[in-house]
Design an enzyme around this catalytic site. Structure first.
Site, PDB file in Angstrom:
ATOM      1  N   ASP A  12      -4.435  -4.189   1.277  1.00 18.05           N
ATOM      2  CA  ASP A  12      -4.129  -5.481   1.910  1.00 18.05           C
ATOM      3  C   ASP A  12      -5.274  -6.441   1.612  1.00 18.05           C
ATOM      4  O   ASP A  12      -6.426  -6.163   1.947  1.00 18.05           O
ATOM      5  CB  ASP A  12      -3.974  -5.265   3.419  1.00 18.05           C
ATOM      6  CG  ASP A  12      -3.483  -6.516   4.150  1.00 18.05           C
ATOM      7  OD1 ASP A  12      -2.871  -6.358   5.220  1.00 18.05           O
ATOM      8  OD2 ASP A  12      -3.732  -7.640   3.677  1.00 18.05           O
ATOM      9  N   ASP A 110       0.547 -10.075  -0.415  1.00 18.98           N
ATOM     10  CA  ASP A 110      -0.825  -9.566  -0.541  1.00 18.98           C
ATOM     11  C   ASP A 110      -0.990  -8.109  -0.136  1.00 18.98           C
ATOM     12  O   ASP A 110      -2.090  -7.668   0.143  1.00 18.98           O
ATOM     13  CB  ASP A 110      -1.801 -10.463   0.245  1.00 18.98           C
ATOM     14  CG  ASP A 110      -1.877 -10.117   1.711  1.00 18.98           C
ATOM     15  OD1 ASP A 110      -0.847  -9.703   2.269  1.00 18.98           O
ATOM     16  OD2 ASP A 110      -2.972 -10.237   2.282  1.00 18.98           O
ATOM     17  N   GLU A 111       0.118  -7.379  -0.076  1.00 20.89           N
ATOM     18  CA  GLU A 111       0.008  -5.964   0.311  1.00 20.89           C
ATOM     19  C   GLU A 111       0.817  -5.083  -0.634  1.00 20.89           C
ATOM     20  O   GLU A 111       1.817  -5.535  -1.185  1.00 20.89           O
ATOM     21  CB  GLU A 111       0.631  -5.742   1.698  1.00 20.89           C
ATOM     22  CG  GLU A 111      -0.079  -6.377   2.827  1.00 20.89           C
ATOM     23  CD  GLU A 111       0.680  -6.187   4.131  1.00 20.89           C
ATOM     24  OE1 GLU A 111       1.183  -5.073   4.382  1.00 20.89           O
ATOM     25  OE2 GLU A 111       0.787  -7.154   4.882  1.00 20.89           O
TER      26      GLU A 111
END
Ligand code: TTP
Ligand code: MG
Length: 357
Positions: A12, A110-111
């Site tokens: 993350d 974003d993960e």
């Protein structure tokens, strides 16, 4: 199902949007930054998309009304959401991550989850993989991330949040209980404000309380979610890391009633096609990068022209402008057109997993 022990990484990025803004504008470094709606001196509507850790010290959070953020931190640097830029960065990061995984699943911008059960022989090796990932992302993008490693996706996800920012938390098979037990229930995915409050009414505050609760009571109170909560609290999650099937392209064709060279009709048709595709893009929350126009002439000869933009967009005007531009090349031929088609591809989704309950 595969009985082999699994090793899952969850990566993350740290304060993703603001970290990119900081990187692009080094003069912002060390100052509170808030990306989101325009604050309009405290009268702004809309919300905070994210903020950096300096701004978090003042109590600013993702999803908070921007007017409240202004009250808490009026001296912050307020920036609009530059989604195209963040998506390009996201795409490059996902490319880096994918290389390290046996199985890969991107999760929002974003993960990502990485199953490294084959690539890494044990948790220690997996930790080395995580260090390499952090190093490569930092070297290539000057951004930091936090990584959690666990025997399943649930534990990996909770672990990545454990030592943010720039964290690396490993929870081995035998450590799951001692890791989860002391955490507040809110740290479990799917547990939002409402579920937290309802659990509190039952005297359940920590994951340990939940793990020791009677699953029948939980089922009565929460339905199927109750069982899910009970399993999560006990660190049980059998879901696989799997690449979600993504839509690869989206397009539409129109065949004219009569073959034509009429510029007005052609332009109107291109507009109609673009609008139809744009509607579908918005519905699915997709941003595109490549546009293709297809032309079939009166003799059935078919040609395509494509263009890839520098960054992702979902704007109708971007689509129309490029579609007109690409079609111009065909019109120069002065041959009657039988069919026109527009297609967009190279998508990215802006969806971000949200706590649902
Ligand atoms: P997160 O990973 O939830 O947050 P973050 O990366 O900003 O911060 P952290 O260090 O805690 O991971 O979300 C990733 C990006 O998604 C974030 O930078 C902005 C965007 N986002 C929104 O636009 N709205 C939201 O409500 C949330 C939670 C995120
Ligand atoms: Mg993040």
């Amino acid at each position: 199902m595969d009985k082999r022990k699994r090793i899952i990484l969850h990566v993350d990025m740290d304060h993703f949007f603001t970290a990119i803004e900081e990187r692009e504008n080094p003069r912002y470094k060390g100052k509170p930054i808030i990306v989101g709606a325009n604050p309009r001196q405290g009268r702004g509507r809309g919300v905070v998309s994210t903020c950096n850790y300096e701004a978090r010290k003042f109590g600013v959070k993702s999803g908070m009304p921007i007017s409240k953020a202004w009250k808490l931190c009026p001296h912050a640097i307020y920036l609009p959401v530059n989604r195209g830029l963040y998506m390009n960065v996201s795409e490059r990061i996902m490319k880096i991550l994918r290389k390290y995984a046996d199985k890969f699943e991107r999760w929002g911008l974003d993960e990502a989850f990485l199953d490294v059960s084959f690539k890494a022989k044990g948790f220690d090796e997996a930790k080395e993989v995580a260090k390499k990932i952090k190093k490569e992302i930092f070297e290539k993008e000057r951004l930091t991330c936090s990584i959690g490693i666990g025997p399943n996706k649930l534990v990996a996800k909770i672990a990545s949040d454990h030592e943010k920012p720039n964290g690396l938390t490993v929870v081995k098979e035998g450590e799951v209980r001692s890791f989860l037990n002391p955490l507040p229930v809110r740290r479990l995915p799917w547990v939002g404000e409402k579920t937290e409050a309802r659990l509190k009414e039952m005297g359940i505050e920590t994951v340990k309380d939940l793990a020791e609760a009677n699953p029948i009571d939980l089922k009565e109170k929460f339905g199927v979610l109750g069982i899910q909560l009970y399993l999560m609290a006990n660190g049980i999650d059998r879901s696989e890391v799997e690449e979600k099937k993504e839509i690869k392209s989206m397009g539409k064709d129109i065949t004219f009633e009569e073959d034509t060279l009429n510029p007005k009709l052609i332009k109107e048709t291109l507009s109609k096609l673009s609008e139809e595709i744009h509607k579908r893009l918005v519905k699915r929350n997709l941003y595109f990068k490549t546009i293709t126009v297809k032309v079939r002439y009166d003799n059935f000869e078919t040609h395509t022209h494509s263009k890839t933009l520098l960054s992702f967009t979902n704007k109708l005007q971007d689509l129309k402008d490029n579609v007109y531009l690409l079609t111009k090349k065909f019109l120069e031929k002065k041959r009657k057109i039988r069919l026109l088609g527009v297609r967009v591809s190279r998508f990215i989704s802006s969806e971000k997993q949200k706590k649902l309950i």
